[in-house]
Scaffold this active site. Structure first.
Site, PDB file in Angstrom:
ATOM      1  N   THR A 276     126.173  35.934  68.711  1.00  0.00           N
ATOM      2  CA  THR A 276     125.064  36.916  68.622  1.00  0.00           C
ATOM      3  C   THR A 276     123.537  36.138  68.293  1.00  0.00           C
ATOM      4  O   THR A 276     123.589  34.952  67.828  1.00  0.00           O
ATOM      5  CB  THR A 276     125.080  37.620  67.155  1.00  0.00           C
ATOM      6  N   PHE A 278     119.654  36.194  67.180  1.00  0.00           N
ATOM      7  CA  PHE A 278     118.807  36.598  66.303  1.00  0.00           C
ATOM      8  C   PHE A 278     117.626  36.341  66.546  1.00  0.00           C
ATOM      9  O   PHE A 278     117.278  35.348  66.872  1.00  0.00           O
ATOM     10  CB  PHE A 278     119.314  36.367  64.920  1.00  0.00           C
TER      11      PHE A 278
END
Length: 402
Positions: A276, A278
């Protein structure tokens, strides 16, 4: 990290299954590791309180030692006091900040305050602590709350997910980037490693249901199907661990430590390449440099016409600038937009198509705004773009923390 737990070395594995990757046979297979049943009596968890719903000032010594919650089914009759203390320990964890609490929020100001969405133990908290070590991580109920907390000077930064290598883009946060005036000042790439959690005393074969965020459940579909577990979606992974009773949860190992849960299996994601990305957000932009690799994020819109998108992307190709991401969303889905009252526009030609949508294009390209070729590319794009905004120019994260 805000919560520190003494962990023992991994115990010998009692059994293992191989989960087939979801995309390609060439992708390295993930080994799902099951742990033998272990019933700890008590964990010592050090918690740095970030928010106080009772309007009390947070300051001085914020360290609290709280015992983990044990299910009533495994407590002895003489353990009522321990059970009450365990429940109090969970209640003492900082609750997610909501917009209604802004006027009452106070911090001791001794550390950088970083907002994230979710509750303690969320992957976003770990990403925030990777981005800003030793920070005061402030949980927020919604993505919107984190944006507003930065704008109102309640926190210094926000770290929010923008895309996942398996689940794709988080469109809500792209919308919020336009609605608010924050700047992207950095990025964090975080490897997601899902664990199957349960209350102490619960075995894998005892589970019937499992709770987690919809994306986490989808990322562990093969493993959960083999275990015959019914999946139930909740708002976030750590939230699933927090409300666990007679079910299992897919969450992080940090959530297990914080909420006193057993890790029944590790690395249950179907694909090992689960990362992921960010974004680190701030009120002011950073000064871009050329001393290390930089990335620049922009958003723009174009007039309708044949080849107009090709023309826009050509301004980067002509200058040998590599694009790392581009996609579009309907303009009328975003409130802060140049043409918010004109979601549909009439066509001027006789093609037979009476109306069309305006689009916004989000693009990340590998160049610093301090680079002359990047400035020339945007100057060229601005000649025919109906709207252009630089969201941020920031260093590329070349590390991935598992």
């Amino acid at each position: 990290m805000a919560a520190s737990v003494a962990r023992s070395q991994l115990t010998p594995l009692s059994r293992q299954i191989t989960a087939k990757p979801s995309q390609s046979d060439q992708t390295p297979k993930c080994i799902v590791r099951f742990r033998p049943l272990n019933i700890p009596r008590r964990f010592n968890v050090t918690v740095k309180a970030s928010i106080n719903r009772n309007d009390e000032k947070i300051g001085g010594n914020n360290n609290k030692t709280a015992p983990a919650l044990h299910p009533q089914s495994i407590l002895d009759d003489d353990d009522d006091e321990e059970d009450a203390a365990s429940k109090d320990s969970l209640n003492s964890l900082p609750r997610p900040l909501s917009s209604a609490q802004f006027s009452n929020f106070v911090s001791d100001g001794s550390r950088l305050r970083v907002a994230y969405q979710g509750v303690r133990g969320a992957y976003s908290e770990s990403a925030a602590e990777k981005a800003y070590p030793n920070c005061e991580a402030v949980p927020c109920e919604q993505f919107d709350t984190a944006f507003e907390a930065v704008e109102r000077w309640l926190v210094d930064r926000a770290v929010l997910p923008i895309e996942n290598s398996l689940g794709g883009s988080i469109h809500r946060n792209y919308d919020l980037l336009l609605r608010h005036r924050l700047h992207i000042v950095g990025e964090v790439k975080f490897a997601v490693r899902h664990c199957l959690l349960a209350n102490p005393g619960v075995k894998v074969e005892d589970l019937k249901r499992v709770l987690s965020h919809p994306q986490a459940l989808a990322q562990c579909e093969n493993t959960l199907t083999k275990l015959g577990l019914v999946r139930e979606a909740v708002d976030d992974t750590a939230g699933a661990a927090k409300q666990l009773k007679d079910t299992g949860a897919v969450a992080s190992s940090s959530a297990a430590a914080i909420y006193g849960l057993n890790i029944l299996a590790e690395d249950i994601q179907d694909d090992c390449d689960n990362v992921t990305r960010f974004l680190m957000l701030a009120r002011e932009p950073i000064i871009p440099g050329t001393d290390r690799p930089f990335k620049t994020s922009i958003v723009f819109s174009l007039e309708e016409g044949p080849g107009v998108l090709f023309k826009a992307l050509a301004v980067f190709a002509l200058r040998q600038i590599n694009l790392t991401k581009h996609f579009y969303v309907f303009l009328n889905q975003i409130e802060s937009r140049p043409l918010r009252n004109q979601p549909l526009r009439s066509s001027d030609d006789n093609s037979g198509f009476g109306k069309y949508f305006d689009y916004l294009f989000y693009v990340d390209f590998e160049a610093s705004m301090a680079d002359q070729k990047a400035q020339n590319a945007l100057r060229h794009l601005k000649e025919f773009a109906t709207f252009l905004r630089v969201l941020g120019s920031y260093p590329i994260d070349t590390t991935i923390v598992p």
